[in-house]
Design a protein around this motif. Structure first.
Motif, PDB file in Angstrom:
ATOM      1  N   ASP A 147       0.864  -1.192   0.000  1.00 60.84           N
ATOM      2  CA  ASP A 147       0.000   0.000   0.000  1.00 60.84           C
ATOM      3  C   ASP A 147       0.899   1.240   0.000  1.00 60.84           C
ATOM      4  OD1 ASP A 147      -1.781   2.081   0.471  1.00 60.84           O
ATOM      5  OD2 ASP A 147      -2.948   0.974   1.967  1.00 60.84           O
ATOM      6  N   LYS A 148       1.297   1.684  -1.205  1.00 62.25           N
ATOM      7  CA  LYS A 148       2.237   2.790  -1.337  1.00 62.25           C
ATOM      8  C   LYS A 148       1.644   4.103  -0.826  1.00 62.25           C
ATOM      9  CE  LYS A 148       4.811   2.950  -4.981  1.00 62.25           C
ATOM     10  NZ  LYS A 148       5.283   3.132  -6.380  1.00 62.25           N
ATOM     11  N   LEU A 174       1.996   8.362   3.261  1.00 62.02           N
ATOM     12  CA  LEU A 174       1.274   9.198   4.219  1.00 62.02           C
ATOM     13  C   LEU A 174       1.881   9.064   5.613  1.00 62.02           C
ATOM     14  CD1 LEU A 174      -1.161  10.995   5.025  1.00 62.02           C
ATOM     15  CD2 LEU A 174      -2.484   8.881   5.324  1.00 62.02           C
ATOM     16  N   TRP A 175       2.184   7.830   6.033  1.00 63.44           N
ATOM     17  CA  TRP A 175       2.729   7.625   7.380  1.00 63.44           C
ATOM     18  C   TRP A 175       4.194   8.024   7.469  1.00 63.44           C
ATOM     19  CZ3 TRP A 175       0.487   6.829  12.000  1.00 63.44           C
ATOM     20  CH2 TRP A 175      -0.886   6.614  11.979  1.00 63.44           C
ATOM     21  N   LEU A 176       4.916   7.962   6.365  1.00 66.21           N
ATOM     22  CA  LEU A 176       6.264   8.533   6.359  1.00 66.21           C
ATOM     23  C   LEU A 176       6.187  10.030   6.629  1.00 66.21           C
ATOM     24  CD1 LEU A 176       8.115   6.802   3.359  1.00 66.21           C
ATOM     25  CD2 LEU A 176       8.708   6.643   5.783  1.00 66.21           C
ATOM     26  N   ASN A 224       7.296  10.675  -5.670  1.00 63.80           N
ATOM     27  CA  ASN A 224       6.773  11.167  -4.387  1.00 63.80           C
ATOM     28  C   ASN A 224       7.641  10.707  -3.220  1.00 63.80           C
ATOM     29  OD1 ASN A 224       4.516  12.479  -5.545  1.00 63.80           O
ATOM     30  ND2 ASN A 224       3.411  10.542  -5.662  1.00 63.80           N
ATOM     31  N   PHE A 225       8.162   9.495  -3.319  1.00 60.55           N
ATOM     32  CA  PHE A 225       9.059   8.988  -2.279  1.00 60.55           C
ATOM     33  C   PHE A 225      10.367   9.778  -2.291  1.00 60.55           C
ATOM     34  CE2 PHE A 225      12.466   5.952  -1.038  1.00 60.55           C
ATOM     35  CZ  PHE A 225      12.072   5.726   0.266  1.00 60.55           C
ATOM     36  N   GLY A 284      14.196  15.219  -0.682  1.00 56.96           N
ATOM     37  CA  GLY A 284      14.743  16.361  -1.393  1.00 56.96           C
ATOM     38  C   GLY A 284      15.241  16.066  -2.786  1.00 56.96           C
ATOM     39  N   ASN A 285      15.028  14.839  -3.278  1.00 60.14           N
ATOM     40  CA  ASN A 285      15.503  14.470  -4.607  1.00 60.14           C
ATOM     41  C   ASN A 285      14.431  14.705  -5.665  1.00 60.14           C
ATOM     42  OD1 ASN A 285      16.950  12.080  -2.710  1.00 60.14           O
ATOM     43  ND2 ASN A 285      18.268  13.168  -4.129  1.00 60.14           N
ATOM     44  N   ASP A 286      14.885  14.896  -6.887  1.00 61.26           N
ATOM     45  CA  ASP A 286      13.953  14.921  -8.012  1.00 61.26           C
ATOM     46  C   ASP A 286      14.680  14.345  -9.226  1.00 61.26           C
ATOM     47  OD1 ASP A 286      15.571  16.953  -9.168  1.00 61.26           O
ATOM     48  OD2 ASP A 286      14.421  18.497  -8.108  1.00 61.26           O
TER      49      ASP A 286
END
Length: 575
Positions: free
Chosen positions: A129-130, A135-137, A165-166, A171-173
């Motif tokens: 469940d990504k 959300l919990w992260l 999103n992760f 701070g990465n993209d």
């Protein structure tokens, strides 16, 4: 009007009674004796990682009694470790609903609520469940979770490693063809976000406006600065936060890490001296530093406060000399012009001065330096085993036991609890009359494991009313060691000897990690407030009852003046 008031009061009481009952469950414990027996059994099973065996016992206990968050926490961990992730999520959420837990020494577990949130995120991830995992992260990070950089490569999130999103959480993209200036702008912005995300009170020493201005100013100067200069400017920003657990690790960047001088400085009460050196520079050990280029040593030391986010001025004495050993810092503080060649004026014991040029060397940061062992003399007791987290030695001639506690951690060969059991046995067996606890090298560590040591000190005083507890303390008595010192002064009549402590009785502490996404620069930000003393305690440090300054002559001659002072007090008591 009177009737209305009485009616309102009754209604208010009824509402609060109903609310109170809603906060507790209807619990029925069949047998209190069996309940406590099974509770202890379940904890023992979990500590021995017998997860499957613990589940049925914990299910039965939480069915009987639903107000013990500790049991829900253990049940949630047991479900997680046996791959029952849906059950783990449900039960760990119940733990949070009850306010969490403070259990320690639980394998694979960590008690703070933000750690439980991260465990829930991992369970969602393992369950596929990504959306809820992310959300919990976010919930854990917003609650000042302090191990964030190390989650990126966690096995639980192996399927997320390319998810935008992760990656954005760290701070990465996926921006292509990014320039050097753009990477530093992104790193600086991420640091600002991480300060706000982590710090317990980011604007207690600097205003939000001032901090934002400093960050914006640095972004506009990137093109005119090399990487080392940018790192020093970031050190100044972190230094402006104003408490001792904020710092940048200068050797952590992916490239252009800061170098250091090939010597170690130490501030004694009679000046700054070289106490250690790389191979080829040993001849300068014992020399006093008069000046660094055109800045006298004391002025240079005070300038390091710009990057030294300290709890009190003892941290200037402790960490200032470390920063003086970083040429790029010296340049950033206006002390030197060329970071690749540093002119230092040294003075020998005869008073003769000479100027030498030192070039920086590469290194790897492992910890802030401690007072080093002597090079050519027998080690005094307090320097003999500084690498050992905790040890003791009987001093029969004074009916004493010396205990050195150098870091708040667990040894693989002996836990702190077992060490204290051994210590109490030695005290009883040898009829020890005085206990000497040395905290001078202790920078802190895991404060949750301190109770056995505190119990030993309290127990010793109770069982030896005619004896004394002495505590040796100083500039490096910091963080968890400060908390222990504060508790000792609260609960015992220990005699304190040495220098003022390196932190405050009540202080902003802990250490949440950050890692800038492009440069890789790492550091720590303070995340929690420790009120170990009473709320009105605003002292900058705990002062010694018997002040003993650190003199260079004592150190280089292997003389421990503070410990010798304690021995004199003990002898005078005999007389």
């Amino acid at each position: 009007m009177k009737n209305i008031t009485i009616t309102s009061i009754i209604l208010f009481l009824l509402i609060n009674i109903n609310y109170t009952f809603s906060q507790t469950k209807n619990n029925t414990i069949e047998s209190p004796l069996e309940y406590i027996h099974h509770r202890n059994e379940a904890i023992s099973l979990v500590k021995n990682e017998k997860w499957q065996e613990s589940i049925e016992i914990l299910k039965n206990l939480t069915t009987q009694y639903q107000n013990d968050a500790d049991l829900f926490y253990l049940l949630g961990l047991s479900y997680y470790e046996t791959g029952q992730f849906t059950n783990a999520i449900m039960v760990l959420k119940k733990t949070l609903e009850s306010g969490g837990t403070i259990l320690t020494d639980i394998p694979t577990g960590s008690a703070p609520s933000n750690d439980i949130m991260i465990k829930i995120a991992k369970a969602y991830a393992e369950d596929g469940d990504k959306e809820n995992a992310l959300l919990w992260l976010q919930k854990g990070f917003a609650s000042r979770y302090d191990e964030k950089p190390f989650l990126k490569g966690d096995a639980a999130f192996k399927d997320f490693i390319e998810d935008e999103n992760f990656l954005a959480l760290f701070g990465n993209d996926n921006q292509a063809n990014i320039t050097r200036e753009e990477t530093w702008v992104k790193d600086i912005s991420y640091l600002e976000n991480r300060i706000n995300e982590l710090h317990y009170s980011p604007y207690h020493a600097i205003s939000k406006t001032e901090l934002s201005k400093a960050i914006l100013n640095l972004k506009t100067k990137i093109a005119s600065l090399n990487d080392e200069q940018i790192i020093v400017e970031l050190m100044k920003i972190v230094g402006s936060l104003g408490n001792g657990h904020n710092l940048i690790i200068p050797t952590s960047p992916n490239k252009d890490a800061l170098k250091k001088l090939p010597v170690q400085f130490y501030q004694f009460s009679d000046g700054i001296f070289i106490v250690d050196a790389e191979i080829g520079f040993e001849k300068w050990i014992g020399y006093e530093v008069e000046s660094i280029e055109n800045t006298n040593a004391e002025e240079a030391l005070q300038k390091t406060n710009a990057i030294n986010a300290r709890d009190n001025d003892m941290q200037t004495l402790w960490l200032g000399p470390y920063y003086l050993g970083l040429p790029d810092v010296l340049k950033g503080l206006g002390i030197v012009e060329n970071a690749n060649q540093v002119a230092i004026t040294l003075k020998d014991r005869s008073g003769k001065s000479q100027k030498i040029i030192m070039n920086p060397v590469s290194w790897n940061f492992s910890d802030f330096p401690k007072m080093p062992k002597l090079k050519d003399k027998e080690q005094p007791l307090f320097l003999s085993k500084t690498e050992d987290p905790y040890w003791h030695k009987l001093i029969p001639e004074n009916n004493s036991i010396y205990v050195q506690f150098n870091i708040v951690t667990q040894k693989e060969t002996q836990t702190l609890k077992d060490f204290n059991i051994e210590l109490r046995s030695q005290i009883s067996k040898n009829k020890v009359h005085h206990l000497i606890l040395d905290l001078r090298h202790n920078h802190g560590g895991n404060g949750s494991i301190l109770p056995p040591m505190l119990k030993t000190i309290i127990n010793f005083e109770i069982m030896n009313p005619d004896g004394n507890v002495f505590v040796l303390m100083g500039r490096e008595t910091f963080s968890a060691a400060q908390n222990l010192l504060t508790d000792i002064t609260k609960y015992t009549d220990a005699i304190l000897v040495g220098e003022p402590s390196g932190s405050k009785p009540n202080h902003i502490g802990e250490a949440g990690w950050f890692k800038l996404p492009y440069s890789g620069l790492m550091g720590l930000i303070s995340t929690q407030f420790h009120q170990t003393s009473k709320a009105e305690d605003n002292r900058n440090w705990i002062a010694p009852h018997i002040p003993v300054n650190a003199l260079s002559t004592d150190y280089f001659n292997g003389n421990d003046k503070a410990l010798n002072t304690i021995m004199e007090v003990i002898k005078s008591d005999k007389n």
